[in-house]
Design an enzyme around this catalytic site. Sequence first.
Site, PDB file in Angstrom:
ATOM      1  N   ARG A 180       0.839  -1.203   0.000  1.00 49.61           N
ATOM      2  CA  ARG A 180       0.000   0.000   0.000  1.00 49.61           C
ATOM      3  C   ARG A 180       0.876   1.257   0.000  1.00 49.61           C
ATOM      4  O   ARG A 180       0.556   2.241  -0.668  1.00 49.61           O
ATOM      5  CB  ARG A 180      -0.934   0.011   1.216  1.00 49.61           C
ATOM      6  CG  ARG A 180      -2.015  -1.071   1.169  1.00 49.61           C
ATOM      7  CD  ARG A 180      -2.961  -0.974   2.348  1.00 49.61           C
ATOM      8  NE  ARG A 180      -3.803   0.217   2.284  1.00 49.61           N
ATOM      9  CZ  ARG A 180      -4.568   0.646   3.274  1.00 49.61           C
ATOM     10  NH1 ARG A 180      -4.583  -0.020   4.443  1.00 49.61           N
ATOM     11  NH2 ARG A 180      -5.315   1.718   3.143  1.00 49.61           N
ATOM     12  N   CYS A 238      -1.125   5.712   9.312  1.00 51.91           N
ATOM     13  CA  CYS A 238      -1.495   4.408   8.750  1.00 51.91           C
ATOM     14  C   CYS A 238      -2.624   4.661   7.761  1.00 51.91           C
ATOM     15  O   CYS A 238      -2.596   5.636   7.021  1.00 51.91           O
ATOM     16  CB  CYS A 238      -1.885   3.439   9.857  1.00 51.91           C
ATOM     17  SG  CYS A 238      -3.242   4.028  10.915  1.00 51.91           S
TER      18      CYS A 238
END
Length: 283
Positions: A180, A238
Amino acid sequence: MNPIITASELASESAGEYPPVLLDVRWQLSVAKAAGEPAFDGRAEYAAGHIPGAVFVDLDASLAGPAGAGGRHPLPDPDVFGAAMRAAGVSADRAVVVYDGGQGWAAARAWWLLRWTGHQSVRVLDGGLAAWTGPLSTEVAAPAPGSFTPAPGAVPALDADAAAALARSGLLLDARAAERYRGDVEPIDRVGGHIPGAVSAPTTSNVGPDGRFLPAGELADRFKSLGASDAPEVGVYCGSGVSGAHEVLALAVAGYEAALYPGSWSEWSSDASRPVATGPERG
């Protein structure tokens, strides 16, 4: 104070004269489920069995505000958070222990919020409920109301602009999976990639196969290799401020203070005007 507690230590303290308040915050990230697979229900898991005396706290309802421009799990309204903590029996002068199903992300989110709002004695059960070997209860706990009043700002937090600046002036760690960070895939948010200048540091590398944190020395070595020792400030983000809290907790175990960017990638990527870096480098 060590920010984590072992199951044996918790058992001993719970049997003592001043047992800690126990919060059960079992939760899972809402992602696409296989056809016919039921959604995770933390409250049902709690009802089926929990550490005796623990009170269930719903992450989405009490540990985050409504999803929107601030991300998928923005900071909760302090009044809402405070009411939930008092209902769970939390007071400023009584220790708190938080646990989840074992991943540690949700427990770390509650730990960080309590610290951010001024609680001085809160720890996470290392390994979560999976590490607990004592009896379980199906009795719904009904503690006497606590008196905790949140005072936000006790530990550092970042907004988008501060995160962007810290990525250049210090060390900003991206706690998501490496793919990611690189932008190879993005299963949840608008676009893949990372905040320019951020360093990939997946949360999953902070724990062993049993979900427990690596020894403090190993964590210290890991974060030193990522540049934490040389950085004037360390920050973490995050996807939506949940797993990032777990990385802040790991840094605390290793002896580092770090700021959390609660909006994280879900907030950053929602604004098309903000730059996005891709690939394995900081950008």
